[in-house]
Design a protein around this motif. Structure first.
Motif, short mmCIF file in Angstrom:
data_model
loop_
_atom_site.label_atom_id
_atom_site.label_comp_id
_atom_site.label_asym_id
_atom_site.label_seq_id
_atom_site.Cartn_x
_atom_site.Cartn_y
_atom_site.Cartn_z
N TYR A 256 10.88 8.51 76.69
CA TYR A 256 10.70 7.46 75.88
C TYR A 256 12.18 6.69 75.59
CZ TYR A 256 10.08 4.13 72.03
OH TYR A 256 10.22 3.08 71.00
N GLU A 257 12.42 5.36 75.71
CA GLU A 257 13.70 4.97 75.46
C GLU A 257 14.50 5.48 74.46
OE1 GLU A 257 13.22 0.72 75.52
OE2 GLU A 257 15.10 0.41 76.76
N GLU A 258 14.02 5.65 73.37
CA GLU A 258 14.76 6.08 72.25
C GLU A 258 14.37 7.43 71.82
OE1 GLU A 258 17.16 4.12 71.11
OE2 GLU A 258 16.60 2.50 72.10
N GLU A 259 14.11 8.24 72.67
CA GLU A 259 13.56 9.62 72.18
C GLU A 259 14.35 10.39 71.70
OE1 GLU A 259 12.72 11.02 76.49
OE2 GLU A 259 14.18 12.48 76.05
N ALA A 260 15.73 10.43 71.94
CA ALA A 260 16.77 11.27 71.40
C ALA A 260 16.57 11.61 70.05
CB ALA A 260 18.20 10.82 71.81
N ALA A 261 16.16 10.51 69.17
CA ALA A 261 16.16 10.75 67.83
C ALA A 261 14.88 11.53 67.29
CB ALA A 261 16.32 9.33 67.13
N LEU A 262 14.05 11.63 68.27
CA LEU A 262 12.56 12.26 67.82
C LEU A 262 12.23 13.19 68.61
CD1 LEU A 262 10.96 8.78 67.31
CD2 LEU A 262 11.36 10.35 65.44
N PHE A 263 12.45 13.48 69.97
CA PHE A 263 11.58 14.38 70.86
C PHE A 263 11.93 15.81 70.67
CE2 PHE A 263 9.52 11.86 74.39
CZ PHE A 263 9.01 10.90 73.53
N PHE A 264 11.46 16.62 70.82
CA PHE A 264 11.62 18.10 70.60
C PHE A 264 11.64 18.35 69.31
CE2 PHE A 264 14.19 17.06 74.57
CZ PHE A 264 13.50 17.36 75.42
N SER A 290 6.28 14.95 74.91
CA SER A 290 7.16 14.68 74.61
C SER A 290 8.46 15.67 75.34
CB SER A 290 7.16 15.68 73.16
OG SER A 290 8.71 15.84 72.42
N HIS A 291 8.64 14.83 76.42
CA HIS A 291 9.75 15.24 77.58
C HIS A 291 9.18 16.77 78.10
CE1 HIS A 291 13.86 14.15 79.32
NE2 HIS A 291 13.27 15.32 80.03
N GLN A 292 8.09 17.17 78.21
CA GLN A 292 7.66 18.49 78.57
C GLN A 292 7.43 18.77 79.97
OE1 GLN A 292 3.76 18.50 75.97
NE2 GLN A 292 3.07 19.36 78.03
N ALA A 293 7.59 17.85 80.82
CA ALA A 293 7.15 17.96 82.04
C ALA A 293 7.56 18.90 82.99
CB ALA A 293 7.54 16.37 83.04
N PHE A 294 9.02 19.54 82.42
CA PHE A 294 9.52 20.79 82.97
C PHE A 294 9.13 21.94 82.55
CE2 PHE A 294 12.09 22.38 79.90
CZ PHE A 294 11.90 21.52 78.79
N LEU A 295 8.38 21.72 81.65
CA LEU A 295 7.93 23.05 80.82
C LEU A 295 6.96 23.90 81.59
CD1 LEU A 295 8.98 24.45 78.22
CD2 LEU A 295 7.09 23.26 76.92
N THR A 296 7.27 24.67 82.51
CA THR A 296 6.58 25.82 82.96
C THR A 296 7.33 27.01 83.28
OG1 THR A 296 7.19 25.54 85.47
CG2 THR A 296 5.09 24.19 84.83
N ARG A 297 6.62 28.08 83.23
CA ARG A 297 7.33 29.44 83.42
C ARG A 297 8.45 29.44 84.42
NH1 ARG A 297 2.41 31.34 81.88
NH2 ARG A 297 1.59 31.38 83.92
N GLU A 298 7.63 28.96 85.61
CA GLU A 298 8.66 28.88 86.64
C GLU A 298 10.02 28.24 86.74
OE1 GLU A 298 5.50 28.52 86.49
OE2 GLU A 298 4.41 29.83 87.87
N ALA A 299 9.60 26.85 86.09
CA ALA A 299 10.93 26.15 85.86
C ALA A 299 11.95 26.72 84.86
CB ALA A 299 10.47 24.49 85.49
N LEU A 300 11.34 27.32 84.01
CA LEU A 300 12.24 27.71 82.88
C LEU A 300 13.17 29.06 83.56
CD1 LEU A 300 10.00 27.80 79.70
CD2 LEU A 300 12.16 26.51 80.11
N TYR A 301 12.46 29.75 84.52
CA TYR A 301 13.08 30.83 84.86
C TYR A 301 14.33 30.25 85.77
CZ TYR A 301 14.19 34.63 88.40
OH TYR A 301 15.01 35.39 89.06
N SER A 302 13.81 29.38 86.54
CA SER A 302 14.56 28.69 87.48
C SER A 302 16.01 28.07 86.96
CB SER A 302 13.95 27.98 88.47
OG SER A 302 14.73 27.33 89.65
N ILE A 303 15.62 27.44 85.78
CA ILE A 303 16.66 26.65 85.20
C ILE A 303 17.73 27.76 84.55
CG2 ILE A 303 17.20 25.66 82.91
CD1 ILE A 303 14.76 24.06 83.18
N ALA A 304 17.43 28.81 83.87
CA ALA A 304 18.28 29.99 83.59
C ALA A 304 18.88 30.65 84.74
CB ALA A 304 17.27 31.09 82.75
N ARG A 305 18.21 30.95 85.63
CA ARG A 305 18.94 31.59 86.96
C ARG A 305 20.15 30.53 87.51
NH1 ARG A 305 16.53 33.49 92.28
NH2 ARG A 305 17.20 31.30 92.60
N THR A 306 19.75 29.48 87.74
CA THR A 306 20.84 28.48 88.23
C THR A 306 21.78 28.50 87.27
OG1 THR A 306 18.89 27.49 89.48
CG2 THR A 306 21.07 26.36 89.47
#
Ligand code: NAI
Length: 326
Positions: A256-264, A290-306
């Protein structure tokens, strides 16, 4: 390398804490977002690890440089929240260009299925022993047209999913992908012919509010818009107006355009002042995550490793494969 890790959530720690020691990383986790005011928390750290809603403007970058920070490691793909020009020549920026395009594309498909078949409303009804199905009709995706703006990693995955549903796929991208199994068209035709329009391009000056009153006016009545990319790709007020008149049939939004103030964050005890968001959330045909499209176990592992590999490559003085270059 000591790493100042901003905007920490429990799911971030999962893999960073597991993998960090293997890369010799000493991570200091902070719940605060990164801004010029919170930059001093990075004192003594060579690297700052930041996320989508941290503020990496010129002030923050100068503050980090003054503290001796040598690297910014974004643990995300997008970097529209980084003033790359301010960082140029001062602080290299690395990112995670791809971690699981499937995670985001599948979330977009989930938003579409839920919205179209009104699963969110059915869930609430049956929990209240209301077994009426009146008002829950959707439409067959098979035979309909999906319009995709941005056919990079995620857009191509989403196109594959749409084809799996039996949809025709149209796409717009200034850099067409070789072998893409859909038809490239201009934005206007894509808007005119799509039953479902999904945004998968980065936020840049060219794409800022690419969906606005003019492009919405071109769209089919009752079309559904999906945005899992960045909020400012859509003019939220124009979207709200089109949903109120029934011009658009629904919106599945992970950003959402103004998500920074609210999301997470849990804002349930606050009076939220964003009236456009409040009105969007009051509509039965808007599904917002709430900006959770990335939130899978596989993605979290890949984010940390990279991210840890990016930092280790910097420490070893190797070329930075995932450096943001502007
Ligand atoms: P990518 O870099 O693989 O693909 C982006 C595509 O957009 C490229 O093909 C590029 O040519 C195209 N593009 C650039 N300018 C364009 C324009 N003016 N109009 C149409 N297309 C244009 O990126 P990827 O991995 O597919 O990610 C796409 C976006 O998804 C990211 O920029 C990010 O904003 C968002 N994202 C959202 C996540 C979430 O959790 N909601 C997680 C990860 C990414």
């Amino acid at each position: 390398m000591k790493i100042a890790f901003y905007d920490t959530k429990p799911y971030d720690r999962l893999w960073f804490s597991e993998l960090g020691p293997r890369y010799g990383a000493e991570i200091r986790y902070f719940e605060s977002r990164l801004t010029a005011d919170t930059a001093p928390l990075a004192s003594g750290c060579g690297c700052v690890c930041a996320f989508v809603n941290d503020t990496l403007d010129a002030r923050t970058i100068d503050a980090l440089c003054a503290l001796g920070v040598r690297l910014i490691a974004m643990r995300c793909a997008g970097f529209n929240n980084v003033d790359c020009r301010a960082a140029k020549g001062k602080l290299p920026i690395v990112r995670v260009p791809a971690y699981s395009p499937h995670a985001v594309a599948e979330h977009a498909a989930g938003l579409l299925l839920c919205l179209n078949r009104k699963l969110h409303r059915a869930f609430n009804r049956t929990r209240d022993f209301n077994f009426s199905i009146s008002g829950l009709e959707g439409f067959d995706l098979c035979g309909k047209t999906a319009g995709i703006i941005g056919t990079g990693r995620i857009g191509r995955c989403f196109a594959d999913i749409c084809r799996g549903f039996g949809m025709r796929v149209l796409a717009y991208d200034p850099m067409p992908a070789e072998g893409f199994a859909g038809e490239y068209v201009g934005v206007a035709r894509l808007c005119r012919e799509s039953d479902v329009l999904s945004l998968h391009c980065p936020l840049t000056p060219d794409t800022h509010r690419i969906i606005n009153a003019d492009t919405i006016a071109l769209m089919k009545d009752g079309a559904v818009i999906l945005n899992t990319s960045r909020g400012a790709l859509i003019d939220s007020e124009a979207l709200l107006a089109a949903l109120k008149t029934g011009k658009l049939g629904g919106a599945g939004l992970d950003v959402y355009e103004e998500e920074a103030a609210l999301f997470f964050e849990d804002n349930s005890g606050r009076i939220v002042q964003d009236d456009v968001l409040a009105r969007l959330l009051s509509l039965p045909n808007v599904l917002l995550t709430s900006h959770q499209a990335f939130l899978t176990r596989e993605a979290l592992y890949s984010i940390a490793r990279t991210t840890l590999e990016n930092i280790a490559a910097f420490e070893r003085g190797e070329p930075l494969e995932n450096e943001v270059r502007v």
